[in-house]
Design a protein around this motif. Structure first.
Motif, PDB file in Angstrom:
ATOM      1  N   ASP A  92      21.431  82.825   9.261  1.00 44.51           N
ATOM      2  CA  ASP A  92      21.075  83.895   9.608  1.00 44.51           C
ATOM      3  C   ASP A  92      19.757  84.271   9.958  1.00 44.51           C
ATOM      4  OD1 ASP A  92      21.121  86.809  10.089  1.00 44.51           O
ATOM      5  OD2 ASP A  92      20.822  87.354   8.082  1.00 44.51           O
ATOM      6  N   GLY A  93      19.272  84.023  11.287  1.00 45.77           N
ATOM      7  CA  GLY A  93      17.891  83.930  11.714  1.00 45.77           C
ATOM      8  C   GLY A  93      17.743  84.568  12.950  1.00 45.77           C
ATOM      9  N   GLN A  97      13.210  82.117  15.224  1.00 44.52           N
ATOM     10  CA  GLN A  97      13.567  80.965  13.993  1.00 44.52           C
ATOM     11  C   GLN A  97      14.324  79.925  14.111  1.00 44.52           C
ATOM     12  OE1 GLN A  97      14.625  84.326  11.393  1.00 44.52           O
ATOM     13  NE2 GLN A  97      13.112  83.553   9.771  1.00 44.52           N
ATOM     14  N   TYR A 119       5.270  72.816   4.988  1.00 43.26           N
ATOM     15  CA  TYR A 119       5.147  73.885   5.644  1.00 43.26           C
ATOM     16  C   TYR A 119       6.223  75.146   4.855  1.00 43.26           C
ATOM     17  CZ  TYR A 119       5.586  77.676   9.379  1.00 43.26           C
ATOM     18  OH  TYR A 119       5.376  78.611  10.038  1.00 43.26           O
ATOM     19  N   PHE A 120       7.544  74.965   4.516  1.00 47.90           N
ATOM     20  CA  PHE A 120       8.294  75.820   4.115  1.00 47.90           C
ATOM     21  C   PHE A 120       8.212  75.771   2.437  1.00 47.90           C
ATOM     22  CE2 PHE A 120      10.801  75.052   8.158  1.00 47.90           C
ATOM     23  CZ  PHE A 120      10.551  76.431   8.487  1.00 47.90           C
ATOM     24  N   GLU A 151       5.058  72.764  18.322  1.00 46.91           N
ATOM     25  CA  GLU A 151       4.348  73.714  19.185  1.00 46.91           C
ATOM     26  C   GLU A 151       4.485  73.316  20.514  1.00 46.91           C
ATOM     27  OE1 GLU A 151       0.625  75.511  16.539  1.00 46.91           O
ATOM     28  OE2 GLU A 151       0.238  73.914  17.955  1.00 46.91           O
TER      29      GLU A 151
ATOM     30  N   MET B   1       3.611  80.102  22.186  1.00 45.85           N
ATOM     31  CA  MET B   1       3.765  80.583  20.665  1.00 45.85           C
ATOM     32  C   MET B   1       3.322  79.581  19.744  1.00 45.85           C
ATOM     33  SD  MET B   1       7.432  81.208  19.123  1.00 45.85           S
ATOM     34  CE  MET B   1       8.035  82.564  20.559  1.00 45.85           C
ATOM     35  N   LYS B   2       2.460  80.289  18.718  1.00 48.58           N
ATOM     36  CA  LYS B   2       1.873  79.359  17.622  1.00 48.58           C
ATOM     37  C   LYS B   2       2.970  79.302  16.502  1.00 48.58           C
ATOM     38  CE  LYS B   2      -2.316  77.997  18.653  1.00 48.58           C
ATOM     39  NZ  LYS B   2      -2.833  76.635  18.575  1.00 48.58           N
ATOM     40  N   LEU B   3       2.790  78.393  15.674  1.00 47.23           N
ATOM     41  CA  LEU B   3       3.660  78.306  14.616  1.00 47.23           C
ATOM     42  C   LEU B   3       3.584  79.446  13.612  1.00 47.23           C
ATOM     43  CD1 LEU B   3       5.631  76.128  13.408  1.00 47.23           C
ATOM     44  CD2 LEU B   3       4.003  74.989  12.285  1.00 47.23           C
ATOM     45  N   GLU B   4       2.185  79.825  13.473  1.00 45.17           N
ATOM     46  CA  GLU B   4       1.914  80.893  12.644  1.00 45.17           C
ATOM     47  C   GLU B   4       2.625  82.288  12.818  1.00 45.17           C
ATOM     48  OE1 GLU B   4      -1.536  79.495  14.055  1.00 45.17           O
ATOM     49  OE2 GLU B   4      -0.187  77.874  13.268  1.00 45.17           O
ATOM     50  N   ILE B   6       5.467  82.530  13.684  1.00 40.23           N
ATOM     51  CA  ILE B   6       7.147  82.491  13.135  1.00 40.23           C
ATOM     52  C   ILE B   6       7.083  82.928  11.759  1.00 40.23           C
ATOM     53  CG2 ILE B   6       9.228  81.307  13.116  1.00 40.23           C
ATOM     54  CD1 ILE B   6       8.130  79.346  15.583  1.00 40.23           C
ATOM     55  N   LYS B   7       8.265  83.691  11.423  1.00 41.53           N
ATOM     56  CA  LYS B   7       8.320  83.829   9.994  1.00 41.53           C
ATOM     57  C   LYS B   7       8.819  82.701   9.356  1.00 41.53           C
ATOM     58  CE  LYS B   7      11.127  87.354  10.800  1.00 41.53           C
ATOM     59  NZ  LYS B   7      12.227  88.445  10.517  1.00 41.53           N
ATOM     60  N   LYS B   8       8.278  82.742   8.059  1.00 43.93           N
ATOM     61  CA  LYS B   8       8.734  81.452   7.182  1.00 43.93           C
ATOM     62  C   LYS B   8      10.054  81.645   6.526  1.00 43.93           C
ATOM     63  CE  LYS B   8       4.426  78.827   6.057  1.00 43.93           C
ATOM     64  NZ  LYS B   8       3.573  78.266   4.892  1.00 43.93           N
ATOM     65  N   ASP B   9      10.616  82.707   6.330  1.00 46.08           N
ATOM     66  CA  ASP B   9      11.854  83.105   5.602  1.00 46.08           C
ATOM     67  C   ASP B   9      12.866  81.928   6.125  1.00 46.08           C
ATOM     68  OD1 ASP B   9      10.418  85.100   4.968  1.00 46.08           O
ATOM     69  OD2 ASP B   9      11.279  86.437   5.980  1.00 46.08           O
ATOM     70  N   THR B  10      13.819  81.591   5.114  1.00 45.00           N
ATOM     71  CA  THR B  10      14.805  80.639   5.485  1.00 45.00           C
ATOM     72  C   THR B  10      15.744  81.405   6.372  1.00 45.00           C
ATOM     73  OG1 THR B  10      16.434  79.170   4.907  1.00 45.00           O
ATOM     74  CG2 THR B  10      15.900  80.957   3.268  1.00 45.00           C
ATOM     75  N   ILE B  11      16.335  80.771   7.327  1.00 48.53           N
ATOM     76  CA  ILE B  11      17.645  81.268   8.094  1.00 48.53           C
ATOM     77  C   ILE B  11      18.859  81.044   7.368  1.00 48.53           C
ATOM     78  CG2 ILE B  11      16.151  81.277  10.182  1.00 48.53           C
ATOM     79  CD1 ILE B  11      18.096  78.707  10.911  1.00 48.53           C
TER      80      ILE B  11
END
Lengths: 157, 145
Positions: A92-93, A97, A119-120, A151, B1-4, B6-11
């Motif tokens: 769910d993204g 994402q 990163y995560f 990137e 688009m930069k990496l920063e 993007i939300k870090k939340d898991t999908i």
């Protein structure tokens, strides 16, 4: 112990194998191995680092076996994992994402692993070095290259 | 688009109550692999003994059956197992005469030099006089011996 570490280990594995059922099976196997080898655990290492290392090895072995089975070329494995990303009911993204996850699948397994942990999971390089038994310098280089590739992929389209 | 950006939340998501059940499932998996070592001691011992006993029994049956049967024994071997007294008793009940028995014997392969074979002569408990009488009876020339 399982209750304490299960979520971190599950998400770590899941990001590598994408599919929930595969991740579920591997996480169980990780904790079975932890239980079996508890006697070999060295007190000088952190328990979490040790479990993380077992999980990491399980993931890499799983992906290696998948590649070796039926002599599937590496890009076919990437396609298979990308398809799972699109079709799995437990994902769910938003679009961006999803794009990041697909970019990650283009990285070599070990580089993807390092990127995920840094990163995560926001682990320190020293911790990742202990888990992967690699030097901090090479990890920094690996992460830097991974970020550049991702990137570059995100800029396309 | 930069990496920063993007939300870090898991999908990734998991089925409901997955993490509640996972420890139990892992425990079950551990105990499923355990039964090899989990048998009570006396059962382990029983299994250890049962194997060799079964092998020995099978060997006895396999090797014993041909011995009890007569299929692999020759006629000479079977006769060798019968006592001389029983053989004589049997022959006396039949119509076979002594002459017929002697005629059936192939003397070409038998060494008839009785005088040099003291043990045989002793076993027969016959003196020279008896032997001469026997040779006369069967018409065997003494010079041939």
């Amino acid at each position: 112990m399982v209750r304490k570490y299960q979520k971190k280990i599950y998400w770590h594995v899941r990001k590598m194998v994408i599919d929930h059922d595969d991740a579920d099976d591997l996480v169980q196997e990780v904790f079975v191995k932890v239980w079996k080898n508890m006697g070999n655990f060295r007190e000088d290492a952190q328990l979490f680092t040790w479990i993380y290392r077992i999980a990491t090895n399980e993931c890499l072995n799983f992906l290696r076996k998948k590649k070796n089975r039926f002599f599937i070329p590496i890009h076919d494995i990437q396609n298979e994992l990308t398809k799972k990303l699109d079709s799995s009911p437990y994902i769910d993204g938003d679009e961006i994402q999803m794009k990041l996850q697909k970019a990650l699948l283009k990285l070599p397994d070990k580089q993807r692993l390092v990127f995920n942990m840094k990163y995560f999971d926001e682990l320190k390089y020293e911790e990742i070095a202990e888990i992967t038994e690699t030097s901090v310098g090479s990890l920094k280089a690996s992460y830097h290259h991974a970020v550049k590739k991702i990137e570059a992929f995100l800029k396309t389209d | 688009m930069k990496l920063e950006d993007i939300k870090k939340d898991t999908i990734y998501t998991v089925p409901d109550t997955y993490f509640d059940q996972l420890p139990t499932r892992i425990q079950t998996r551990i105990y499923k692999k355990k039964p090899v070592f989990g048998l009570p001691f006396h059962w382990n011992l029983a299994y250890k003994i049962a194997g060799p006993v079964l092998v020995v029994l099978l060997l006895i049956i396999y090797l014993g059956v041909p011995r009890f049967g007569n299929s692999e024994l020759t006629a000479e071997e079977i006769l060798a197992q019968v006592n001389t007294e029983d053989l004589v008793a049997y022959l006396q009940t039949t119509d076979i005469t002594t002459d017929e028995i002697i005629e059936a014997v192939d003397f070409t392969n038998i060494d008839l030099d009785f005088y040099d074979q003291e043990p045989i002569m002793q076993h027969m408990q016959m003196n020279e006089k008896d032997i001469d009488a026997l040779l006369d009876e069967y018409g065997i020339d003494n010079d041939l011996l």
